[in-house]
Design a protein around this motif. Structure first.
Motif, mmCIF file in Angstrom:
data_model
loop_
_atom_site.group_PDB
_atom_site.id
_atom_site.type_symbol
_atom_site.label_atom_id
_atom_site.label_comp_id
_atom_site.label_asym_id
_atom_site.label_seq_id
_atom_site.Cartn_x
_atom_site.Cartn_y
_atom_site.Cartn_z
ATOM 1 N N MET A 1 5.127 3.539 124.692
ATOM 2 C CA MET A 1 5.432 4.476 123.129
ATOM 3 C C MET A 1 4.806 4.199 122.237
ATOM 4 O O MET A 1 4.018 5.270 121.579
ATOM 5 C CB MET A 1 6.966 4.264 123.347
ATOM 6 N N ALA A 2 4.351 3.108 121.855
ATOM 7 C CA ALA A 2 3.362 2.814 120.615
ATOM 8 C C ALA A 2 1.922 3.230 120.695
ATOM 9 O O ALA A 2 1.630 3.621 119.082
ATOM 10 C CB ALA A 2 4.118 1.231 120.334
ATOM 11 N N GLU A 3 1.873 2.375 121.790
ATOM 12 C CA GLU A 3 -0.033 3.022 122.155
ATOM 13 C C GLU A 3 0.005 4.592 121.856
ATOM 14 O O GLU A 3 -1.041 5.288 121.740
ATOM 15 C CB GLU A 3 -0.151 2.439 123.312
ATOM 16 N N LYS A 4 1.100 5.562 122.562
ATOM 17 C CA LYS A 4 0.776 6.843 122.871
ATOM 18 C C LYS A 4 1.387 7.649 121.735
ATOM 19 O O LYS A 4 0.268 8.517 121.087
ATOM 20 C CB LYS A 4 2.112 7.312 124.446
ATOM 21 N N SER A 5 1.908 7.081 121.039
ATOM 22 C CA SER A 5 2.281 7.398 119.371
ATOM 23 C C SER A 5 1.483 7.069 118.190
ATOM 24 O O SER A 5 1.054 7.491 117.380
ATOM 25 C CB SER A 5 3.538 7.845 118.892
ATOM 26 N N GLY A 6 0.103 6.679 118.540
ATOM 27 C CA GLY A 6 -0.905 5.752 118.252
ATOM 28 C C GLY A 6 -0.074 4.936 116.552
ATOM 29 O O GLY A 6 -0.473 4.207 116.114
ATOM 30 N N ILE A 7 1.213 4.496 117.125
ATOM 31 C CA ILE A 7 1.754 3.581 116.095
ATOM 32 C C ILE A 7 0.651 2.081 116.479
ATOM 33 O O ILE A 7 0.108 1.050 115.326
ATOM 34 C CB ILE A 7 3.079 2.861 115.764
ATOM 35 N N GLY A 8 0.385 1.419 117.794
ATOM 36 C CA GLY A 8 -0.088 0.470 118.459
ATOM 37 C C GLY A 8 0.604 -0.235 118.568
ATOM 38 O O GLY A 8 1.719 -1.051 117.635
ATOM 39 N N GLN A 9 0.265 -1.410 119.490
ATOM 40 C CA GLN A 9 1.444 -2.254 120.130
ATOM 41 C C GLN A 9 1.525 -3.654 119.197
ATOM 42 O O GLN A 9 2.575 -4.280 119.677
ATOM 43 C CB GLN A 9 0.737 -3.126 121.485
ATOM 44 N N GLU A 10 0.745 -3.637 118.531
ATOM 45 C CA GLU A 10 0.621 -5.200 117.660
ATOM 46 C C GLU A 10 1.669 -4.788 116.986
ATOM 47 O O GLU A 10 2.342 -5.766 116.745
ATOM 48 C CB GLU A 10 -1.162 -4.519 117.292
ATOM 49 N N LEU A 11 2.249 -4.071 116.647
ATOM 50 C CA LEU A 11 3.400 -3.561 115.292
ATOM 51 C C LEU A 11 4.202 -4.131 115.839
ATOM 52 O O LEU A 11 5.097 -4.604 115.132
ATOM 53 C CB LEU A 11 3.212 -2.376 114.717
ATOM 54 N N VAL A 12 4.585 -3.646 117.117
ATOM 55 C CA VAL A 12 5.834 -3.283 117.893
ATOM 56 C C VAL A 12 5.939 -5.277 118.394
ATOM 57 O O VAL A 12 6.622 -5.859 118.478
ATOM 58 C CB VAL A 12 5.569 -2.943 118.853
ATOM 59 N N TYR A 13 4.717 -5.878 118.709
ATOM 60 C CA TYR A 13 4.751 -7.538 118.775
ATOM 61 C C TYR A 13 5.097 -7.910 117.565
ATOM 62 O O TYR A 13 5.940 -8.780 117.557
ATOM 63 C CB TYR A 13 3.688 -7.911 119.446
ATOM 64 N N GLU A 14 4.857 -6.727 116.165
ATOM 65 C CA GLU A 14 5.071 -8.123 114.364
ATOM 66 C C GLU A 14 6.667 -7.961 114.603
ATOM 67 O O GLU A 14 7.326 -8.549 113.948
ATOM 68 C CB GLU A 14 4.539 -7.576 113.625
ATOM 69 N N TYR A 15 7.002 -6.835 115.282
ATOM 70 C CA TYR A 15 8.578 -6.637 115.294
ATOM 71 C C TYR A 15 9.147 -7.445 115.453
ATOM 72 O O TYR A 15 10.460 -7.887 115.006
ATOM 73 C CB TYR A 15 8.946 -4.770 115.300
ATOM 74 N N ILE A 16 8.737 -7.817 116.868
ATOM 75 C CA ILE A 16 9.494 -8.422 118.099
ATOM 76 C C ILE A 16 9.483 -9.952 117.449
ATOM 77 O O ILE A 16 10.714 -10.868 116.862
ATOM 78 C CB ILE A 16 8.919 -8.698 119.864
ATOM 79 N N LYS A 17 8.630 -10.398 117.053
ATOM 80 C CA LYS A 17 8.362 -11.997 116.074
ATOM 81 C C LYS A 17 9.123 -11.798 114.917
ATOM 82 O O LYS A 17 9.892 -12.737 114.337
ATOM 83 C CB LYS A 17 6.609 -12.105 115.502
ATOM 84 N N GLU A 18 9.014 -10.876 113.862
ATOM 85 C CA GLU A 18 10.533 -10.922 113.060
ATOM 86 C C GLU A 18 11.860 -11.225 113.226
ATOM 87 O O GLU A 18 12.589 -11.792 113.159
ATOM 88 C CB GLU A 18 9.902 -9.885 112.202
ATOM 89 N N LEU A 19 12.109 -10.079 113.985
ATOM 90 C CA LEU A 19 13.260 -9.792 114.239
ATOM 91 C C LEU A 19 14.363 -10.030 116.124
ATOM 92 O O LEU A 19 15.131 -10.268 115.899
ATOM 93 C CB LEU A 19 13.874 -8.236 114.335
ATOM 94 N N ILE A 20 13.432 -10.373 117.321
ATOM 95 C CA ILE A 20 13.290 -10.670 118.442
ATOM 96 C C ILE A 20 12.306 -11.518 118.708
ATOM 97 O O ILE A 20 12.195 -12.278 119.946
ATOM 98 C CB ILE A 20 13.319 -9.580 119.158
ATOM 99 N N PRO A 21 12.765 -12.988 118.102
ATOM 100 C CA PRO A 21 11.611 -14.163 118.106
ATOM 101 C C PRO A 21 12.374 -15.280 119.910
ATOM 102 O O PRO A 21 12.426 -16.110 119.280
ATOM 103 C CB PRO A 21 11.609 -14.889 116.909
ATOM 104 N N ALA A 22 12.937 -14.254 120.569
ATOM 105 C CA ALA A 22 12.892 -14.890 121.643
ATOM 106 C C ALA A 22 11.852 -15.306 122.518
ATOM 107 O O ALA A 22 10.700 -14.795 122.351
ATOM 108 C CB ALA A 22 14.422 -14.702 122.633
ATOM 109 N N PRO A 23 11.858 -17.183 123.211
ATOM 110 C CA PRO A 23 11.083 -17.250 123.620
ATOM 111 C C PRO A 23 10.460 -16.399 125.248
ATOM 112 O O PRO A 23 8.978 -16.124 125.408
ATOM 113 C CB PRO A 23 11.328 -18.555 124.713
#
Length: 367
Positions: free
Chosen positions: A240-262
């Motif tokens: 969805m991030a790729e199709k909407s132009g947000i980009g996967q990188e920002l979603v991964y940053e979100y994961i690192k900040e709020l869901i940093p499970a291994p």
């Protein structure tokens, strides 16, 4: 009189990590015999666990023999021997040698059929040459729970032999660092010996599921359902991030900040960088096998898991797409990692299956 028990030596490291083991330390006799440990199966996880166990035993215990290893393709055994040296590892000529020569026999294999085959071969050998002291068979593979019951029946037919299920929780990155979680079920005394053999050598904690050997494999499948569900959610969010132009990188940053499970970090990174090499991860065939086991368990217990159903479909889609590429010689990896299930969500959204990120870009401003 035959010795019916093992006396596993406990390293000083293990003594400091008793909080990770739910059992008291095994008793240490005045005259302790060396314990021969064997390892069967050097796949992506098995190799790392065997290496850590061999290193730990050589570093922390005196007068203990090298880890005896066997793998169907001898190259993996020879690679481990070359890496660690003959004082830490020795190679069994046959799988039966491991069963006959070892006190603790640990296996890490790819499928239920392979597990059954190895156990039947070893049990037949021990029926012909019965042991005179206690042996513990430890199965770390992801198997269907009823298979554990079959193995327990086989092993129990041999005098002085016991069986423990010990599936592993954690990806290869945790295996590399010996921080896996080990789930045990079976005979209590044997579990105690196994726990102090494997922690902290290959893992950081033991979870005890009781005496029924089918419970640990059941728990493992429940755990893997959560991994599959997590990967499916990451895949859908990335797409969805790729199709909407947000980009996967920002979603991964979100994961690192709020869901940093291994699990989220490891598989989020793989998907982000299209790193789907199954030779160093968890091969997609194993993922399909695990998803199939989970869906069978779901059916038996009438407890729907729709996220697993979707993930299973996307695993099949990714495998089919990879097979199509193999026929034209355009594959990037000889074997896919199961995180490649994102190919299913990408193709459904009209994106490239195994090369994500092409469509990402800045969100267009409204005119």
């Amino acid at each position: 009189m035959a010795d019916k028990s093992l006396h596993v030596p406990v390293s000083s490291v293990a003594q400091r990590l008793v909080h990770g083991i739910p059992y008291s330390r095994p008793a240490t006799p005045a005259h302790q015999s060396p314990i021969q440990v064997g390892w069967i199966g050097l796949g992506a996880m098995g190799y790392l666990m065997a290496r850590n166990l061999a290193n730990h035993r050589a570093t922390h215990f005196k007068d203990q023999p090298p880890l005896l290893v066997w793998n169907r393709s001898k190259e993996k055994s020879e690679k481990l021997l070359h890496e660690l040296g003959e004082h830490r590892v020795s190679i069994a000529q046959t799988v039966v040698d491991v069963a006959i020569k070892c006190d603790i026999i640990i296996s890490s294999l790819s499928s239920d059929d392979v597990v059954r085959s190895v156990f039947k071969e070893n049990v037949a050998a021990l029926q012909a040459q019965p042991p005179t002291k206690h042996k513990i068979f430890v199965e770390t593979s992801t198997i269907y729970p009823s298979v554990a019951g079959e193995l327990d029946t086989l092993v129990s037919s041999i005098p002085y032999c016991s069986f423990v299920t010990a599936p592993i929780l954690g990806p290869p990155a945790l295996a590399e660092n010996a921080t896996l979680i080990i789930v045990l079920s079976g005979d209590y005394r044997s579990k105690k010996e196994v726990a102090y053999t494997l922690v902290p050598a290959i893992g950081r904690r033991v979870m005890d599921l009781g005496g029924n050997v089918e419970k640990a494999p059941t728990f493992k499948l429940i755990g893997n359902s959560m991994v599959l569900g997590s990967m499916e959610l990451i895949a859908e969010a990335y797409t969805m991030a790729e199709k909407s132009g947000i980009g996967q990188e920002l979603v991964y940053e979100y994961i690192k900040e709020l869901i940093p499970a291994p699990i989220w970090l490891a598989y989020g990174d793989k998907m982000l960088h299209n790193n789907f090499d199954g030779t160093v991860g968890f091969a997609i065939d194993g993922g399909v096998k695990d998803a199939t086991h989970i869906r069978r368990l779901v059916s038996e217990h009438n407890s729907p898991m729709p996220a697993v159903d979707i993930a299973h479909n996307h695993l099949l889609a990714a495998r089919a797409l990879h097979a199509a590429q193999a026929r034209t010689g355009t594959t990037s990896f000889p074997v896919l990692d199961w995180s490649a299930l994102i190919a299913g969500t990408r193709v459904a959204a009209g994106l490239d299956a195994f090369d994500g990120g092409k469509e990402s870009g800045p969100v267009p401003e409204p005119e």
